[in-house]
Scaffold this active site. Structure first.
Site, PDB file in Angstrom:
ATOM      1  N   GLY A  65     -53.818 -26.097  48.242  1.00  0.00           N
ATOM      2  CA  GLY A  65     -53.566 -25.863  46.617  1.00  0.00           C
ATOM      3  C   GLY A  65     -52.739 -25.041  46.500  1.00  0.00           C
ATOM      4  N   TYR A 124     -52.231 -23.067  56.837  1.00  0.00           N
ATOM      5  CA  TYR A 124     -52.232 -23.769  56.228  1.00  0.00           C
ATOM      6  C   TYR A 124     -52.901 -25.370  56.434  1.00  0.00           C
ATOM      7  CZ  TYR A 124     -52.547 -26.868  51.792  1.00  0.00           C
ATOM      8  OH  TYR A 124     -52.404 -27.200  50.763  1.00  0.00           O
TER       9      TYR A 124
END
Length: 512
Positions: free
Chosen positions: A61, A54
């Site tokens: 998001g 990530y």
């Protein structure tokens, strides 16, 4: 010029104030540069692997499930900055933006973000050049960082968007960077995200509010003492032994300040004169209790600020063992709560000050002062409408005391489904601090006139020093009606820039 050196272990509140308000230069320590390089090595190694991480090789998001190929990652980091720079509304003050930028640099230098050393150095160069990105009022929900405000700052780092130069003129950021010999940054893996994910705006505003409130709470003790004198109140309620049996530290400090200001006064303790009374009204007698509770609130808020100053707020973070982990440390709740708490304390301090002003103007409660402190009541209205202005300010402060942090609104397709509203709490606290300054200025104006109208009785040396200084500052004393707004503006400036506290301390020494 003062220089602040940023290392890996955070910065102090005085560092933030020096950069935000004092224009101090910023340098990176050797330790910080080494930590930046080490963390970047970890990110580069992860970026080379096929596994999605990530912020390094994924979207953000609600779009975090998409794996981003290497050839698109520079575009990904550039796009997050451009798309998140979506603020609207009036420009945010220069000092707030400088605090925001400096605090993001502080976290970057912690070695937990994976940003390259050259990116951090460019951030410092922009601060040192006096270039201030244009940041707008609306765009942060206080979670996942102060996203839009920080994005507008990161946009300047890329040489895009608008910024204000050291001369105060807004121009394209790329032109300003070029004029100062600063190369725009091309962001690489994780760097765009790392520049956006922090509580830096709300923290910067908290630190500046704490500095302002330190001065204003001392100012409030002085204006309360002046009002007590003008009302011929008793200073016996300020005795240390009374406050020792209710040992709240702020209360004791406030009472000690008032007692120091009133030392040597001939106006205190006239309860059994022409209009006998057993006790002073609460707004006079309980001044240390109310101001003291606010002081203790400030102490708690300062503790939270110090913890946040030592924090590295980002998502994901690079850990010393080489892991890059997602987390929720960007949530602004700790900072948001104390911002709201301070707004409540500010509203109450203003409220009690306004009650003392009203008492000074009411001939039925002022113990012998003329109605509205007018020269020729009826022909003159005196300070009647100054109290209206003060009351309007107090009413606004009560509205501003409604907590922003009790609200939340979902965003990012319900991925970010609970937010802190800490930026909003900080913005309204700034307004509240300004309004409190004005409220205290009206009490100062009223109380000094009331003291001067007590002919035949000598005020305390400290209050005499305050009256002399405020008159020298252009705030006129008793007399026929005149255009009041300039006097009130001069009184406001006298409180705002610290001259009120300085005048009292020429006699009392440093107040608490």
């Amino acid at each position: 010029m003062h220089t602040v050196v940023v290392g890996t272990s955070g910065v102090t509140a005085s560092d933030v104030l020096a950069v935000a308000r004092g224009g101090a230069r910023v340098e990176l320590s050797g330790e910080a540069v080494a930590a930046l390089a080490a963390a970047r090595g970890i990110v580069d190694a992860l970026a080379a692997k096929p596994d999605p991480v990530y912020g390094v090789s994924t979207g953000f998001g609600a779009l975090a499930t998409r794996h981003i190929s290497q050839e698109l990652r520079t575009q990904l980091q550039r796009n997050i900055v451009r798309s998140h720079a979506a603020g609207m509304g009036p420009r945010v003050e220069r000092e707030v933006v400088r605090a925001l930028m400096f605090l993001r640099l502080k976290t970057v230098c912690s070695g937990h973000t994976g940003v390259r050393p050259e990116v951090a150095q460019t951030m410092a160069d922009i601060l040192n050049a006096g270039i201030t990105p244009v940041v707008h009022e609306y765009g942060s929900l206080g979670c996942s960082g102060d996203l839009a405000p920080l994005s507008h700052c990161a946009l300047t780092l890329m040489g895009e968007g608008d910024a204000e130069g050291p001369d105060g003129v807004v121009a394209p950021a790329g032109d300003l960077l070029a004029a100062h010999g600063i190369e725009p940054v091309e962001l690489r893996e994780k760097e765009g995200l790392a520049l956006l994910n922090g509580t830096d705006g709300m923290l910067g505003m908290l630190i500046m509010a704490l500095a302002d409130l330190d001065r204003l709470y001392k100012s409030a003790d002085i204006t309360a003492a002046l009002s007590l004198e003008a009302l011929l109140g008793t200073d016996r309620v300020l005795a240390p032994e009374l406050h020792a049996i209710r040992p709240h530290p702020g209360q004791g400090d406030s009472a000690a300040n008032m007692l120091a200001v009133l030392a040597g006064s001939e106006l205190t303790g006239h309860h059994q004169d022409d209009a006998p009374r057993v006790q002073d009204a609460y707004s006079v007698r309980c001044a240390p209790q109310v101001a003291g509770a606010g002081r203790d609130t400030i102490a708690h808020a300062r503790l939270v600020a110090e913890r946040e100053l030592a924090a590295a707020v980002d998502n994901p973070v690079v850990l010393p063992d080489g892991r890059v982990e997602s987390n929720g440390n960007f949530h602004g709740a700790p900072v948001a709560y104390v911002l709201d708490f301070l707004a409540i304390a500010v509203a109450d301090l203003a409220s009690i000050a306004e009650r003392r002003t009203d008492r000074l103007l009411d001939k039925n409660r002022s113990h012998g002062l003329p109605p509205f402190l007018a020269d020729d009541a009826g022909v003159d209205s005196g300070l009647m409408i100054a109290q209206y202005t003060q009351a309007a300010l107090v009413s606004e402060l009560k509205r501003l005391a409604v907590p922003a942090s009790a609200d939340s609104i979902p965003s990012s397709a319900m991925q970010e489904d609970h937010v802190s509203m800490g930026w909003s709490a900080a913005r309204k606290l700034r307004t509240a601090v300004d309004d409190l300054t004005r409220v205290l200025a009206v009490e100062l104006y009223t109380a000094t006139r009331g003291v001067e109208l007590r002919e035949g009785l000598t005020p305390a040396p400290a209050t005499r020093a305050v009256i002399a200084a405020v008159r020298e500052a252009g705030v006129q004393g008793p007399g026929p009606d005149r255009f009041l707004a300039p006097d009130l503006a001069a009184a406001d400036a006298f409180v705002r820039d610290g001259r009120l506290v300085a005048a009292a301390e020429t006699v009392t020494g440093p107040l608490r």
